[in-house]
Design a protein around this motif. Structure first.
Motif, PDB file in Angstrom:
ATOM      1  N   LYS A  98       0.834  -1.194   0.000  1.00  0.00           N
ATOM      2  CA  LYS A  98       0.000   0.000   0.000  1.00  0.00           C
ATOM      3  C   LYS A  98       0.874   1.252   0.000  1.00  0.00           C
ATOM      4  N   ASN A  99       1.905   1.180   0.807  1.00  0.00           N
ATOM      5  CA  ASN A  99       2.842   2.283   0.920  1.00  0.00           C
ATOM      6  C   ASN A  99       3.478   2.622  -0.435  1.00  0.00           C
ATOM      7  N   LEU A 100       3.825   1.596  -1.170  1.00  0.00           N
ATOM      8  CA  LEU A 100       4.409   1.801  -2.497  1.00  0.00           C
ATOM      9  C   LEU A 100       3.369   2.407  -3.455  1.00  0.00           C
TER      10      LEU A 100
ATOM     11  N   GLN B 117      12.408  23.147  -9.264  1.00  0.00           N
ATOM     12  CA  GLN B 117      13.394  22.314  -8.572  1.00  0.00           C
ATOM     13  C   GLN B 117      13.288  20.836  -8.995  1.00  0.00           C
ATOM     14  N   PRO B 118      14.079  20.412  -9.963  1.00  0.00           N
ATOM     15  CA  PRO B 118      14.084  18.994 -10.333  1.00  0.00           C
ATOM     16  C   PRO B 118      14.472  18.087  -9.168  1.00  0.00           C
ATOM     17  N   ALA B 119      15.118  18.649  -8.148  1.00  0.00           N
ATOM     18  CA  ALA B 119      15.539  17.840  -7.003  1.00  0.00           C
ATOM     19  C   ALA B 119      14.339  17.117  -6.389  1.00  0.00           C
ATOM     20  N   LEU B 120      13.158  17.738  -6.454  1.00  0.00           N
ATOM     21  CA  LEU B 120      11.975  17.094  -5.889  1.00  0.00           C
ATOM     22  C   LEU B 120      11.687  15.783  -6.609  1.00  0.00           C
ATOM     23  N   ILE B 121      11.858  15.788  -7.913  1.00  0.00           N
ATOM     24  CA  ILE B 121      11.610  14.573  -8.679  1.00  0.00           C
ATOM     25  C   ILE B 121      12.710  13.552  -8.430  1.00  0.00           C
ATOM     26  N   ALA B 122      13.944  14.034  -8.369  1.00  0.00           N
ATOM     27  CA  ALA B 122      15.069  13.134  -8.114  1.00  0.00           C
ATOM     28  C   ALA B 122      14.854  12.398  -6.794  1.00  0.00           C
ATOM     29  N   ASN B 123      14.575  13.135  -5.753  1.00  0.00           N
ATOM     30  CA  ASN B 123      14.438  12.488  -4.451  1.00  0.00           C
ATOM     31  C   ASN B 123      13.181  11.633  -4.361  1.00  0.00           C
ATOM     32  N   TYR B 124      12.186  12.023  -5.116  1.00  0.00           N
ATOM     33  CA  TYR B 124      10.978  11.189  -5.196  1.00  0.00           C
ATOM     34  C   TYR B 124      11.320   9.831  -5.826  1.00  0.00           C
ATOM     35  N   CYS B 125      12.092   9.859  -6.901  1.00  0.00           N
ATOM     36  CA  CYS B 125      12.485   8.599  -7.559  1.00  0.00           C
ATOM     37  C   CYS B 125      13.219   7.705  -6.568  1.00  0.00           C
ATOM     38  N   TYR B 126      14.034   8.314  -5.764  1.00  0.00           N
ATOM     39  CA  TYR B 126      14.773   7.545  -4.758  1.00  0.00           C
ATOM     40  C   TYR B 126      13.802   6.943  -3.738  1.00  0.00           C
ATOM     41  N   GLU B 127      12.840   7.746  -3.292  1.00  0.00           N
ATOM     42  CA  GLU B 127      11.870   7.260  -2.294  1.00  0.00           C
ATOM     43  C   GLU B 127      11.098   6.052  -2.807  1.00  0.00           C
ATOM     44  N   ILE B 128      10.582   6.146  -4.017  1.00  0.00           N
ATOM     45  CA  ILE B 128       9.779   5.012  -4.497  1.00  0.00           C
ATOM     46  C   ILE B 128      10.668   3.794  -4.760  1.00  0.00           C
TER      47      ILE B 128
ATOM     48  N   LYS C  28      13.291   2.993  -3.017  1.00  0.00           N
ATOM     49  CA  LYS C  28      13.517   2.380  -1.698  1.00  0.00           C
ATOM     50  C   LYS C  28      12.305   1.536  -1.311  1.00  0.00           C
ATOM     51  N   LYS C  29      11.114   2.089  -1.527  1.00  0.00           N
ATOM     52  CA  LYS C  29       9.892   1.373  -1.176  1.00  0.00           C
ATOM     53  C   LYS C  29       9.773   0.092  -1.980  1.00  0.00           C
ATOM     54  N   PHE C  30      10.115   0.194  -3.257  1.00  0.00           N
ATOM     55  CA  PHE C  30      10.039  -0.991  -4.094  1.00  0.00           C
ATOM     56  C   PHE C  30      11.011  -2.063  -3.587  1.00  0.00           C
ATOM     57  N   ASN C  31      12.232  -1.661  -3.311  1.00  0.00           N
ATOM     58  CA  ASN C  31      13.223  -2.641  -2.866  1.00  0.00           C
ATOM     59  C   ASN C  31      12.853  -3.265  -1.521  1.00  0.00           C
ATOM     60  N   GLU C  32      12.237  -2.485  -0.666  1.00  0.00           N
ATOM     61  CA  GLU C  32      11.746  -3.002   0.606  1.00  0.00           C
ATOM     62  C   GLU C  32      10.687  -4.086   0.348  1.00  0.00           C
ATOM     63  N   PHE C  33       9.784  -3.735  -0.527  1.00  0.00           N
ATOM     64  CA  PHE C  33       8.717  -4.675  -0.885  1.00  0.00           C
ATOM     65  C   PHE C  33       9.301  -5.960  -1.466  1.00  0.00           C
ATOM     66  N   TYR C  34      10.225  -5.802  -2.377  1.00  0.00           N
ATOM     67  CA  TYR C  34      10.765  -6.947  -3.085  1.00  0.00           C
ATOM     68  C   TYR C  34      11.607  -7.831  -2.164  1.00  0.00           C
TER      69      TYR C  34
ATOM     70  N   LEU D 263       2.463  -8.344  -9.936  1.00  0.00           N
ATOM     71  CA  LEU D 263       3.070  -7.990 -11.223  1.00  0.00           C
ATOM     72  C   LEU D 263       2.579  -6.619 -11.678  1.00  0.00           C
ATOM     73  N   LEU D 264       1.321  -6.357 -11.413  1.00  0.00           N
ATOM     74  CA  LEU D 264       0.780  -5.051 -11.781  1.00  0.00           C
ATOM     75  C   LEU D 264       1.487  -3.948 -10.985  1.00  0.00           C
ATOM     76  N   LEU D 265       1.733  -4.227  -9.740  1.00  0.00           N
ATOM     77  CA  LEU D 265       2.430  -3.266  -8.895  1.00  0.00           C
ATOM     78  C   LEU D 265       3.852  -3.011  -9.409  1.00  0.00           C
ATOM     79  N   VAL D 266       4.526  -4.086  -9.786  1.00  0.00           N
ATOM     80  CA  VAL D 266       5.885  -3.939 -10.312  1.00  0.00           C
ATOM     81  C   VAL D 266       5.857  -3.144 -11.620  1.00  0.00           C
ATOM     82  N   ARG D 267       4.868  -3.435 -12.423  1.00  0.00           N
ATOM     83  CA  ARG D 267       4.743  -2.687 -13.683  1.00  0.00           C
ATOM     84  C   ARG D 267       4.511  -1.210 -13.415  1.00  0.00           C
ATOM     85  N   GLY D 268       3.622  -0.961 -12.467  1.00  0.00           N
ATOM     86  CA  GLY D 268       3.333   0.427 -12.101  1.00  0.00           C
ATOM     87  C   GLY D 268       4.597   1.128 -11.635  1.00  0.00           C
ATOM     88  N   PHE D 269       5.380   0.447 -10.825  1.00  0.00           N
ATOM     89  CA  PHE D 269       6.615   1.040 -10.322  1.00  0.00           C
ATOM     90  C   PHE D 269       7.587   1.354 -11.454  1.00  0.00           C
ATOM     91  N   THR D 270       7.808   0.373 -12.354  1.00  0.00           N
ATOM     92  CA  THR D 270       8.779   0.623 -13.439  1.00  0.00           C
ATOM     93  C   THR D 270       8.324   1.803 -14.302  1.00  0.00           C
TER      94      THR D 270
END
Ligand code: ARG
Length: 562
Positions: free
Chosen positions: A482-484, A503-514, A516-522, A537-544
């Motif tokens: 759910k968190n992801l 500020q593109p930094a917001l997007i950069a750090n957002y990419c890092y956050e998701i 991290k969440k994905f790797n935690e999940f996996y 699989l749908l969740l993984v697709r959504g993440f990629t």
């Protein structure tokens, strides 16, 4: 999903007779620091006076009133109302939206306003160095973000192909390097410039000769000089062309300082007549002392034009010729004063579009051993820097996997570019960066390679899962999942914020956050072979998809395998 929360709050506030518009509500909504406080939180401090109640009471009252259909729960904690989105609703809406919209997920369609973003702006006859990479990455990323956010973007390049630095180069070449062949080699070009500076520092009386060359280059009276200028200018411009291709940047318009001389002088004449500019010691200046901005010199004593006056011409051309609604200048922070002087002078000369100019100062790139400077020659050239990163990446890849040479080259270049771009974009634009190669190139932590790696890892799961029409069930979604999903659902808001704050930094750090969440999940859940494989699989697709979209806005290309 924020819109949903806004709708609920707006309705309840109305019933409490509090007048607060959608936009204000939206601004107040926060993303809690941890999932135990919900997906979104709404603070109630601002209503204390109006409702004559404590903020805690208001929060409690609001939380009780809100219709819970869309939520798992809505609860008051202190002065906040915390919203926990219903995981089934969330998964259903967000994941479906992502796989339907694909590369367009998060994109806005709005009334097109035209924005010109000027970046890159390297000087011919000088090196393209590491600091330029930051400005270029930033300009390209801002262009992509604002485009995605619904503006029409014109990418502009303004190259310094005329001026004292060019005169110095030509002087030094003619006088000391005339025997050497002109070659399109960044290092050689940069070295002639460095040599010029060294010689002039040792013998300042030689400046006179350089000034004479500068004057002649401007009047274009000397054929030999003109030809040499033309040739050497092209050497630099050609070498730049390759660099911005590698950096994934492209331009719609090219401006050159050499095109601004005539128009610049005309403007200077005009504002001299209007008494905005004055003569001082034979030079033409604008006195900005009463605005705390010192003296701005437009023309030298010998009548030659300076960088300053050329920018007056450029500003006019941008608005007159391209009918833009806004002009953004992405330029080094050391030019802050110059831009304040430019904007103030434009105001004094009653330039109509003076309120449509935005300067985005780009802070410098430092190394653990100190600052780099293009004049002392201690600067690091783009090509050397890139090659060093590529070599490093190759070693990393080879330690993991044996692959063919072409594939190795391709992956190493992508990883190197991702590492340098990401390290420069994750930081706020106006804060300096200390670039540490070993840090930027790590495959874990907040780095470009880590994000590429997370993407490749998720893609490999999808590759392995081909075939079979699997049922997707949104029941029994775990917290971590759910968190992801909740994170993926925030992407459009992050794009909006990044666009508004530049500020593109917001997007950069957002990419890092998701990621991290994905790797935690996996790490905790297997996907293939699990009972809820369809959903996962749908969740993984959504993440990629979201990570790819985010990286694309940073100008970083993904890799299918790493
Ligand atoms: N070429 C300039 C430099 O290297 C930067 C140009 C910035 N843009 C401008 N409109 N002044 O310093």
């Amino acid at each position: 999903m924020k819109g949903l929360i806004v709708k609920h709050i707006e309705k309840e506030l109305k019933e409490l007779k509090v007048k607060l518009g959608k936009e204000e509500i939206e601004k107040l909504i926060e993303i809690p620091p941890s999932p135990e406080f919900g997906d979104y939180a709404f603070p109630c401090f601002v209503f204390v006076k109006e409702l004559k109640k404590s903020s805690n009471e208001i929060a409690k009252n609001l939380a009780e009133r809100i219709v819970k259909d869309d939520f798992e729960k809505v609860e008051a904690r202190g002065a906040y109302v915390n919203f926990f989105l219903d995981r089934e609703v969330l998964a259903n809406r967000i994941l479906k939206e992502i796989v339907e919209e694909k590369d367009d997920y998060g994109k806005e369609n709005r009334k097109k306003k035209k924005i010109m973003i000027e970046f890159y702006q390297a000087n011919t006859h000088k090196a393209f160095h590491v600091g330029h990479i930051r400005g270029t990455s930033l300009g390209e990323s801002l262009s992509r973000i604002l485009e995605f956010y619904g503006y029409e973007i014109i990418r502009a390049n303004y190259e310094g192909d005329k001026g004292m630095h060019v005169a110095k180069w030509i002087w030094c070449y003619q006088k000391f390097h005339g025997e050497e062949r002109l070659i399109e080699n960044e290092t050689w070009i940069a070295n002639v410039y460095i040599d010029a500076v060294k010689r002039l520092t040792e013998n300042p009386e030689l400046e006179k000769e350089v000034e004479e060359i500068n004057r002649k280059l401007e009047t274009r009276e000397d054929k030999t000089l003109n030809e040499l200028w033309e040739k050497t200018r092209n050497l630099s411009l050609n070498s730049f062309e390759k660099i911005y291709q590698e950096l994934n940047a492209k331009f719609d318009v090219y401006f050159f300082e050499s095109e601004m001389e005539e128009k610049g002088k005309k403007i200077v004449d005009k504002i001299f007549n209007k008494r905005v500019a004055h003569l001082s010691d034979g030079a033409l200046i604008v006195n900005l002392e009463e605005h705390g901005l010192g003296i701005w010199v437009l023309l030298r004593k010998d009548g030659t034009i300076l960088y300053s006056a050329k920018d007056l011409a450029l500003a006019e051309i941008k608005f007159k010729k391209f009918k833009i609604d806004k002009a953004i200048y992405v330029v080094g922070a050391q030019q802050r004063l110059h831009f304040m002087q430019l904007f103030k002078t434009l105001e004094l000369m009653k330039f109509k579009s003076k309120d449509k100019l935005i300067y985005v100062p780009v802070s410098e790139v430092r190394f653990p051993w100190g600052k780099m400077s293009s004049r002392t020659g201690e600067n690091i050239l783009y090509s050397d820097f890139k090659n060093e990163l590529i070599e490093y990446a190759k070693k990393e890849i080879e330690e993991r996997e044996k692959i063919g040479k072409d594939e190795l080259e391709k992956r190493a270049l992508r990883i190197a570019i991702a590492a340098m771009k990401y390290s420069m974009l994750k930081q706020d634009t106006d804060k300096p960066i200390i670039f540490v190669k070993e840090e930027a190139m790590k495959f874990e932590g907040n780095t470009g390679p880590y994000l590429l790696y997370s993407y490749a890892r998720a893609r490999s799961i999808l590759r392995k899962s081909v075939g079979g029409n699997r049922e997707i069930s949104f029941e029994k979604i775990h917290d971590i999942e759910k968190n992801l999903i909740s994170g993926l659902g925030r992407f459009p808001e992050i794009v909006e914020q990044a666009g508004k704050t530049l500020q593109p930094a917001l997007i950069a750090n957002y990419c890092y956050e998701i990621s991290k969440k994905f790797n935690e999940f996996y790490h905790l859940h297997k996907v293939i072979g699990s009972e809820n494989v369809g959903f996962r699989l749908l969740l993984v697709r959504g993440f990629t998809q979201v990570l790819k979209n985010g990286l694309n806005l940073l100008g970083i290309d993904v890799l299918e395998k790493m």
